[in-house]
Design an enzyme around this catalytic site. Structure first.
Site, PDB file in Angstrom:
ATOM      1  CG  HIS A 176      -4.992 -14.224  82.799  1.00  0.00           C
ATOM      2  ND1 HIS A 176      -4.879 -15.545  83.187  1.00  0.00           N
ATOM      3  CD2 HIS A 176      -6.122 -14.148  82.057  1.00  0.00           C
ATOM      4  CE1 HIS A 176      -5.885 -16.225  82.680  1.00  0.00           C
ATOM      5  NE2 HIS A 176      -6.655 -15.422  81.996  1.00  0.00           N
TER       6      HIS A 176
ATOM      7  CD  GLU B 258      -9.840 -11.865  82.931  1.00  0.00           C
ATOM      8  OE1 GLU B 258      -8.796 -11.556  82.330  1.00  0.00           O
ATOM      9  OE2 GLU B 258     -10.734 -12.566  82.419  1.00  0.00           O
ATOM     10  CG  HIS B 259      -9.030 -16.536  86.530  1.00  0.00           C
ATOM     11  ND1 HIS B 259      -9.822 -17.557  86.070  1.00  0.00           N
ATOM     12  CD2 HIS B 259      -8.300 -16.115  85.467  1.00  0.00           C
ATOM     13  CE1 HIS B 259      -9.582 -17.759  84.783  1.00  0.00           C
ATOM     14  NE2 HIS B 259      -8.658 -16.897  84.401  1.00  0.00           N
TER      15      HIS B 259
ATOM     16  CD  GLU C 160      -7.786 -18.579  80.628  1.00  0.00           C
ATOM     17  OE1 GLU C 160      -8.163 -18.510  81.815  1.00  0.00           O
ATOM     18  OE2 GLU C 160      -7.663 -17.572  79.909  1.00  0.00           O
TER      19      GLU C 160
END
Length: 429
Positions: free
Chosen positions: A52, A55-56, A134
């Site tokens: 994840h 992904e950033h 997040e």
């Protein structure tokens, strides 16, 4: 019965990259959809959240495209893009006018081949903070936000790759070093661990030329060992969580067959019969007739190493979750014995309608490019859509009832989330 065909050509480069090309000239649009075959299941305890985090990082600049320019260059020609991470894979897509195809492929090639040298400590720190925020917004500070993480920890042993959430733990995100992140990139973000689907107003010969030009020189990556996990099992477990919520909510979860395994489609359909729409069993009973619940949902969460089936019910104020749980289990008992033909037909029609509707788009999550990549990933056949739908068309009422009997009447994890100071509303009380 729908007979959907998604004609395609498959381009295979020497470095292991495979590219699916699907021509559809009905609109001057094209989607470039990249799947990296890495999700949170490739992580290890103590180093969770990396897929994840990437992904950033993938949007934070690469060798030839400075930070911020990826989005700007697409937006300048009217394009859009997004990405997502799951337990099993990471995907990225661009949807744009067809004359922008070369740009989208260039941008994806540049970050596939040029991300590693561009990852800096400053970028890592910045995206680490973004992910932490997040996680606070989606987990720690959100009503019911820790329910899913709690369920996973109860459903799987600590070393099982599905026992942690995709976003990872706060401690692991904080402990990730620059070299950890670079090693993860070297292992997984390579041509041989990726597939690309190009769908829309394109010419196969042109795509082949551009793909070979932009991606051909990127070195093949190391072999990727695929995680295998022993089938997970649970004995019945009950958990109570007091949270800053207004209404009590119950989560009941079972282990179920892996994606595309026997029983997967039957349980998907069982979820629709239970809780999709106002005519579904649990909605009609709990929400409409008895007015015990505010909302209901039931679904098969399909995944590579094994799936989970979940029923989630939010009770009305003051209603004990013990009452809700008994209603759910009574309904499952009834389903295991008999399902009406009209219920099965309604559920399958709904699933197929949603499926066909998603294929109206070439891009986006669930669009044709995404589906082609999904089928290649799971079945090895990009044009598996018709076979997929046949799984549902072939179901009988006995198939669904048997799956309920085999998988949803046994041990489960029951999580009660109740308002602060109202433990008496939990299912176990």
């Amino acid at each position: 019965m729908h007979d959907i065909r998604l004609p395609y050509e498959l381009i295979a480069l020497d470095n292991g990259l495979r590219v699916i090309v699907h021509e559809d000239r009905r609109a001057p649009l094209v989607c470039v959809n990249v799947w990296y075959h890495v999700g949170s299941k490739e992580e290890v305890p103590g180093r969770t959240g990396f897929a994840h985090l990437f992904e950033h990082l993938m949007f934070e600049g690469s060798e030839n495209v400075p930070e911020g320019r990826f989005d700007e260059m697409l937006e300048e020609i009217g394009g859009m893009n997004n990405g997502s991470t799951s337990t099993d894979r990471t995907n990225y897509w661009e949807l744009l006018p067809s004359h922008g195809l070369d740009l989208a492929l260039y941008l994806e090639a540049d970050r596939m081949g040029g991300l590693l040298p561009a990852i800096t400590g400053a970028q890592l720190e910045a995206q680490r903070d973004v992910v932490r925020n997040e996680r606070r917004q989606s987990y720690e500070n959100r009503p019911y936000g820790l329910a899913s993480e709690t369920l996973l920890a109860a459903l799987y042993p600590e070393d099982h790759p599905y026992s942690w959430p995709v976003i990872g733990s706060m401690a692991d995100i904080g402990a990730a070093t620059l070299e950890d992140v670079r090693d993860f990139c070297r292992q997984y973000y390579t041509p041989s661990n990726a597939t690309i689907a190009v769908a829309g107003d394109v010419d196969v010969a042109h795509v082949r030329d551009v793909v070979e030009r932009y991606f051909g020189d990127i070195p093949r990556g190391p072999d990727v060992p695929r995680r295998a996990a022993a089938p997970a099992a649970v004995t019945s477990e009950r958990i109570v969580m007091e949270d800053d919520v207004s209404l009590p909510r119950i989560y009941i979860a079972w282990h179920s067959p892996a994606v595309f395994a026997a029983g997967d489609a039957a349980l998907d359909t069982a979820g629709a019969i239970l809780a999709h729409g106002r005519a579904s069993r649990l909605y009609r009973s709990l929400v409409y007739e008895k007015q015990l619940a505010q909302s209901v949902s039931a679904y098969q969460g399909s995944a590579v190493l094994g799936s989970t089936f979940r029923v989630v019910v939010t009770a009305r104020p003051g209603v004990s979750l013990a009452v809700i749980e008994q209603e759910v289990r009574d309904e499952l008992d009834a389903m295991s014995q008999s399902i009406a033909a009209r219920e099965l037909e309604r559920a399958v029609n709904g699933i197929e309608t949603g499926f066909v509707d998603s294929l109206q788009n070439v891009g986006g999550f669930g669009g044709r490019a995404d589906q082609l990549n999904m089928y290649l990933f799971h079945t090895g056949e990009p044009d598996y859509a018709a076979e997929d739908l046949r799984r549902y068309d072939a179901l009988t009422t006995d198939d669904v009832a048997r799956s309920v009997r085999e998988h949803l009447l046994g041990p489960s994890v029951v999580l009660s989330v109740v308002p602060l100071g109202h433990g008496d509303l939990a299912a176990e009380s």
